[in-house]
Scaffold this motif. Sequence first.
Motif, PDB file in Angstrom:
ATOM      1  N   ARG A  18     -16.591  45.864 -65.618  1.00  0.00           N
ATOM      2  CA  ARG A  18     -16.035  45.442 -66.949  1.00  0.00           C
ATOM      3  C   ARG A  18     -14.978  44.373 -66.574  1.00  0.00           C
ATOM      4  O   ARG A  18     -13.934  44.805 -66.089  1.00  0.00           O
ATOM      5  CB  ARG A  18     -15.788  46.356 -68.100  1.00  0.00           C
ATOM      6  CG  ARG A  18     -15.665  45.629 -69.287  1.00  0.00           C
ATOM      7  CD  ARG A  18     -15.506  46.556 -70.422  1.00  0.00           C
ATOM      8  NE  ARG A  18     -15.100  46.157 -71.727  1.00  0.00           N
ATOM      9  CZ  ARG A  18     -15.095  46.536 -72.651  1.00  0.00           C
ATOM     10  NH1 ARG A  18     -15.253  47.961 -73.015  1.00  0.00           N
ATOM     11  NH2 ARG A  18     -14.682  46.104 -74.044  1.00  0.00           N
ATOM     12  N   LYS A  19     -15.215  43.373 -67.154  1.00  0.00           N
ATOM     13  CA  LYS A  19     -13.914  42.287 -66.956  1.00  0.00           C
ATOM     14  C   LYS A  19     -12.915  42.466 -68.168  1.00  0.00           C
ATOM     15  O   LYS A  19     -13.159  42.766 -68.998  1.00  0.00           O
ATOM     16  CB  LYS A  19     -14.703  40.782 -67.086  1.00  0.00           C
ATOM     17  CG  LYS A  19     -15.498  40.093 -65.868  1.00  0.00           C
ATOM     18  CD  LYS A  19     -15.687  38.694 -66.017  1.00  0.00           C
ATOM     19  CE  LYS A  19     -14.139  38.013 -65.816  1.00  0.00           C
ATOM     20  NZ  LYS A  19     -14.559  36.493 -66.043  1.00  0.00           N
ATOM     21  N   ILE A  20     -11.629  42.301 -67.269  1.00  0.00           N
ATOM     22  CA  ILE A  20     -10.547  42.406 -68.349  1.00  0.00           C
ATOM     23  C   ILE A  20     -10.255  41.037 -68.571  1.00  0.00           C
ATOM     24  O   ILE A  20      -9.938  40.085 -67.893  1.00  0.00           O
ATOM     25  CB  ILE A  20      -9.461  43.116 -67.290  1.00  0.00           C
ATOM     26  CG1 ILE A  20      -9.794  44.399 -66.962  1.00  0.00           C
ATOM     27  CG2 ILE A  20      -8.267  43.312 -68.354  1.00  0.00           C
ATOM     28  CD1 ILE A  20      -8.924  45.210 -66.105  1.00  0.00           C
ATOM     29  N   SER A  21      -9.919  40.836 -70.144  1.00  0.00           N
ATOM     30  CA  SER A  21      -9.570  39.672 -70.425  1.00  0.00           C
ATOM     31  C   SER A  21      -7.960  39.228 -69.786  1.00  0.00           C
ATOM     32  O   SER A  21      -7.090  39.852 -69.863  1.00  0.00           O
ATOM     33  CB  SER A  21      -9.138  39.688 -72.024  1.00  0.00           C
ATOM     34  OG  SER A  21      -8.494  38.399 -72.593  1.00  0.00           O
ATOM     35  N   PRO A  22      -7.884  37.909 -69.571  1.00  0.00           N
ATOM     36  CA  PRO A  22      -6.933  37.383 -68.821  1.00  0.00           C
ATOM     37  C   PRO A  22      -5.536  37.169 -70.108  1.00  0.00           C
ATOM     38  O   PRO A  22      -4.393  36.941 -69.461  1.00  0.00           O
ATOM     39  CB  PRO A  22      -7.096  35.720 -68.455  1.00  0.00           C
ATOM     40  CG  PRO A  22      -8.162  35.621 -69.258  1.00  0.00           C
ATOM     41  CD  PRO A  22      -9.004  36.928 -69.484  1.00  0.00           C
ATOM     42  N   GLU A  23      -5.954  37.383 -71.141  1.00  0.00           N
ATOM     43  CA  GLU A  23      -5.093  37.365 -72.273  1.00  0.00           C
ATOM     44  C   GLU A  23      -4.025  38.973 -72.222  1.00  0.00           C
ATOM     45  O   GLU A  23      -3.042  39.005 -73.038  1.00  0.00           O
ATOM     46  CB  GLU A  23      -5.545  37.278 -73.463  1.00  0.00           C
ATOM     47  CG  GLU A  23      -6.001  36.175 -73.782  1.00  0.00           C
ATOM     48  CD  GLU A  23      -6.628  35.821 -75.084  1.00  0.00           C
ATOM     49  OE1 GLU A  23      -6.731  36.918 -75.859  1.00  0.00           O
ATOM     50  OE2 GLU A  23      -7.069  34.567 -75.648  1.00  0.00           O
ATOM     51  N   TYR A  24      -4.755  39.927 -71.449  1.00  0.00           N
ATOM     52  CA  TYR A  24      -4.173  41.183 -71.582  1.00  0.00           C
ATOM     53  C   TYR A  24      -2.920  41.120 -70.422  1.00  0.00           C
ATOM     54  O   TYR A  24      -3.118  41.359 -69.251  1.00  0.00           O
ATOM     55  CB  TYR A  24      -5.027  42.263 -71.083  1.00  0.00           C
ATOM     56  CG  TYR A  24      -6.221  42.430 -72.265  1.00  0.00           C
ATOM     57  CD1 TYR A  24      -6.308  41.813 -73.441  1.00  0.00           C
ATOM     58  CD2 TYR A  24      -7.198  43.490 -72.023  1.00  0.00           C
ATOM     59  CE1 TYR A  24      -7.241  42.144 -74.513  1.00  0.00           C
ATOM     60  CE2 TYR A  24      -8.020  43.746 -72.858  1.00  0.00           C
ATOM     61  CZ  TYR A  24      -7.939  43.094 -74.292  1.00  0.00           C
ATOM     62  OH  TYR A  24      -9.120  43.426 -75.149  1.00  0.00           O
ATOM     63  N   ARG A  25      -1.986  40.916 -70.687  1.00  0.00           N
ATOM     64  CA  ARG A  25      -0.713  40.917 -70.019  1.00  0.00           C
ATOM     65  C   ARG A  25       0.634  41.041 -70.472  1.00  0.00           C
ATOM     66  O   ARG A  25       0.774  40.873 -71.753  1.00  0.00           O
ATOM     67  CB  ARG A  25      -0.797  39.387 -68.985  1.00  0.00           C
ATOM     68  CG  ARG A  25      -0.693  38.208 -70.179  1.00  0.00           C
ATOM     69  CD  ARG A  25      -0.803  36.845 -69.412  1.00  0.00           C
ATOM     70  NE  ARG A  25       0.286  36.773 -68.189  1.00  0.00           N
ATOM     71  CZ  ARG A  25       0.107  36.784 -66.793  1.00  0.00           C
ATOM     72  NH1 ARG A  25      -1.275  36.880 -66.581  1.00  0.00           N
ATOM     73  NH2 ARG A  25       0.876  36.810 -65.889  1.00  0.00           N
TER      74      ARG A  25
END
Length: 360
Positions: free
Chosen positions: A103-110
Amino acid sequence: MLVTQQPVFRKFWHAVMPLTELANGPKPFRLLGEDIVLFIDAGGQPAALRDRCCHRTAKLSKGWCVDAEGQACGQGAIQCGYHGWTYDRSGQVIRIPQYEAERKISPEYRTTAYRCTARYGYAWVALEEPIADIPAIPEFDDPGYRTIFQFYEEWQTSPMRALENSFDNSHFSFVHRATFGVAASPKPSKYELVENEGGFYAETIIEAANPVKFHAISGVTDAITTRHMRNAYFLPFSRRLDIEYPSGVRHIIINCFTPIDDGRMQLCQWLFRNDTEADCTAQMLIDFDEAVTREDKDILESTDPDALVDTRRRGVEYSMESDRPGMLIRKHLMQLLAKHGEAEVYRGMSSGTIPIAKAA
């Protein structure tokens, strides 16, 4: 001056933590009022992130480092101790244990990442793009000198107070009367001062008490000796003190007065000596400088950390001729603020601030 309210200081490198402190996992630190977490990444380099998980805001410093398989280790990515979200040194979430592997992780999660580098045995951090390099310490790589990591401790005062004290010859006979101060010589020696773009150089010779227990420190046996002091200030909060005794022994102290918040700083102190352990043990040197440093700490923690910087504010603090180095520090700080469109921010100031165009 309230250092957390002066954005320009975010654009300098600050000595934050000895690398040895990170050997057993992430550690928290507050820099200019900003809570950060430091850790050693998979490549063996220090990294700094905002100490806040983007999932449920837990402190990342409550977590630990993990390897590529998510197993706890001494260095690697940093895993939040609440739900296991894992971050790389760029602040990007790279693993969520509750997700399927594909499952891909959103690039916004940072979370916010800060510039962090290793130099002179410390992790250095700049909260924004730095406008100056870390001051050079040539003795660190010089085989003619030994390096002694002396102090890493929090003081209840400000970098401005510590800086002006470190150039102040007029307090020796009083604050340091139990160590090297000469009570019979309260009048300070005169500094020869040379300004430069990043600060100034100050040179003088002082008298110093030299009881028997200090003979190995100075390399001489006279009851009163001299110290040839070559002192230098580096914007914004660093100094170098090169003490030379008549014996030829060099006692070189590097200080970074790292701002924690508006009322606290971290004292970082290195010592370099051109003698050997057989001449004078490292522990003796640490004990000697600790006694001197405790005297400074005690008096500085009694001062108001909101030190006057803009000398056009009359009636706040008064000065004398021997305060010239401290006034030069203020001059350079005011020039720095003005260059970046800032005025001094201080406790209780009104909305009508001093015009920047007239800054010293």
